[in-house]
Design a protein around this motif. Structure first.
Motif, PDB file in Angstrom:
ATOM      1  N   LEU A 112      75.070  -5.976  49.007  1.00 54.33           N
ATOM      2  CA  LEU A 112      76.441  -5.594  49.330  1.00 54.33           C
ATOM      3  C   LEU A 112      77.439  -6.622  48.838  1.00 54.33           C
ATOM      4  CD1 LEU A 112      76.371  -4.003  52.902  1.00 54.33           C
ATOM      5  CD2 LEU A 112      77.155  -2.953  50.780  1.00 54.33           C
ATOM      6  N   LEU A 115      78.081  -5.703  45.337  1.00 55.97           N
ATOM      7  CA  LEU A 115      78.794  -4.430  45.218  1.00 55.97           C
ATOM      8  C   LEU A 115      80.254  -4.550  45.629  1.00 55.97           C
ATOM      9  CD1 LEU A 115      76.133  -1.960  46.672  1.00 55.97           C
ATOM     10  CD2 LEU A 115      76.722  -2.322  44.267  1.00 55.97           C
ATOM     11  N   LEU A 116      80.543  -5.400  46.622  1.00 57.31           N
ATOM     12  CA  LEU A 116      81.913  -5.497  47.146  1.00 57.31           C
ATOM     13  C   LEU A 116      82.727  -6.605  46.495  1.00 57.31           C
ATOM     14  CD1 LEU A 116      81.276  -4.994  50.974  1.00 57.31           C
ATOM     15  CD2 LEU A 116      82.042  -3.303  49.302  1.00 57.31           C
ATOM     16  N   ALA A 213      84.470   2.347  45.596  1.00 55.63           N
ATOM     17  CA  ALA A 213      83.532   2.652  46.674  1.00 55.63           C
ATOM     18  C   ALA A 213      82.820   3.978  46.425  1.00 55.63           C
ATOM     19  CB  ALA A 213      84.272   2.680  48.008  1.00 55.63           C
ATOM     20  N   VAL A 217      79.694   1.899  44.956  1.00 54.33           N
ATOM     21  CA  VAL A 217      79.026   1.405  46.164  1.00 54.33           C
ATOM     22  C   VAL A 217      78.146   2.480  46.794  1.00 54.33           C
ATOM     23  CG1 VAL A 217      79.369   0.436  48.468  1.00 54.33           C
ATOM     24  CG2 VAL A 217      80.877  -0.255  46.584  1.00 54.33           C
ATOM     25  N   SER A 220      75.034   3.531  44.754  1.00 51.57           N
ATOM     26  CA  SER A 220      74.041   2.458  44.691  1.00 51.57           C
ATOM     27  C   SER A 220      73.246   2.364  45.988  1.00 51.57           C
ATOM     28  CB  SER A 220      74.737   1.127  44.400  1.00 51.57           C
ATOM     29  OG  SER A 220      75.374   1.153  43.146  1.00 51.57           O
TER      30      SER A 220
END
Length: 261
Positions: A112, A115-116, A213, A217, A220
């Motif tokens: 995460l 991803l973020l 997102a 995100v 994924s």
């Protein structure tokens, strides 16, 4: 060079709130170097100029003659005003720490943090460009180009404050900053460029965050595979996109030519 339309100069002279901030900054920058447009502005101001000078003269005489002394703004008050913007970068840091914790709990899932990381900087960027959240908006936008350059410096300050946090979190999860840094810079530059198109940089930043997102995100996490846009092979494309966006942004800051005719 493209010149602003006389109607736009007249609206600017009368303080028309319908003229957006990006156009105001561009117009003021143009007026600095164009004597003809400055003459048009003087003509637009002429009907109210003498009355304005008279009112200013009366106000100054009253203040000098016996008005109350100006009250200095304390350092504490200035810090309190500025502190209204800090919850947003703090919330971005908290989001990174939460993502780091989830990475520890669910190591089998895509990171995460990775991803973020590209969209986390958009949180404080949206805050520093949001008029309702800036208690000093009128002050920062009162001087020609002053507001724009000040907000750009704020954006840089927020990015520099977040990058060490993202770097440490990425290294703890085994991801080099090279994976997410270029996407983060590209999305930030994209939000700055998209602001005039959607009515504000804060709106553009939110829109890019939602798109990221939905497109990166969520898929994924569903497939449990790292997205192709955050692999080593994609970095050359992110570098090209970032360079192009920064070049366009710099060109717009130097020579903005989107005035209406």
């Amino acid at each position: 060079m493209t010149h602003p339309a006389p109607s736009l100069i007249a609206r600017y002279a009368t303080g028309d709130r319908g003229v957006d901030d990006a156009t105001v900054w561009a117009l003021e920058a143009h007026l600095e170097s164009c004597a003809g447009c400055r003459s048009g502005l003087a003509a637009a101001l002429a009907p109210d100029l003498h009355g304005l000078l008279d009112r200013a003269s009366v106000g100054i005489d009253a203040a000098i003659g016996g008005g109350p002394a100006p009250v200095p703004v304390s350092r504490g008050r200035r810090l309190t005003t500025t502190a209204r913007l800090w919850p947003w970068p703090v919330s971005a840091v908290v989001l990174v720490l939460m993502a780091l914790g989830l990475d520890r709990v669910y190591p089998q899932m895509p990171s995460l943090v990775m991803l973020l990381a590209p969209v986390v900087p958009l949180i404080p960027v949206a805050a520093v460009w949001s008029r309702p959240l800036d208690p000093a908006w009128e002050l920062t936008s009162s001087a020609p180009r002053g507001g724009l350059w000040l907000l750009l410096r704020r954006t840089l300050a927020m990015m520099l404050a977040l990058l060490p946090v993202l770097t440490v979190a990425g290294l703890l999860t085994g991801h080099s900053p090279a994976v997410w840094l270029l996407p983060a810079l590209a999305l930030t530059a994209g939000s700055l460029l998209g602001g005039p198109l959607v009515g504000g940089v804060d709106r553009a930043a939110v829109a890019l965050g939602v798109i990221w997102a939905a497109a990166v995100v969520v898929p994924s996490l569903q497939t449990r595979h790292a997205p192709a846009v955050l692999t080593a092979g994609s970095q050359i494309w992110w570098a090209l996109v970032t360079a192009a966006l920064v070049a366009v942004l710099g060109a717009q800051l130097r020579h903005r030519g989107d005035f209406s005719h």
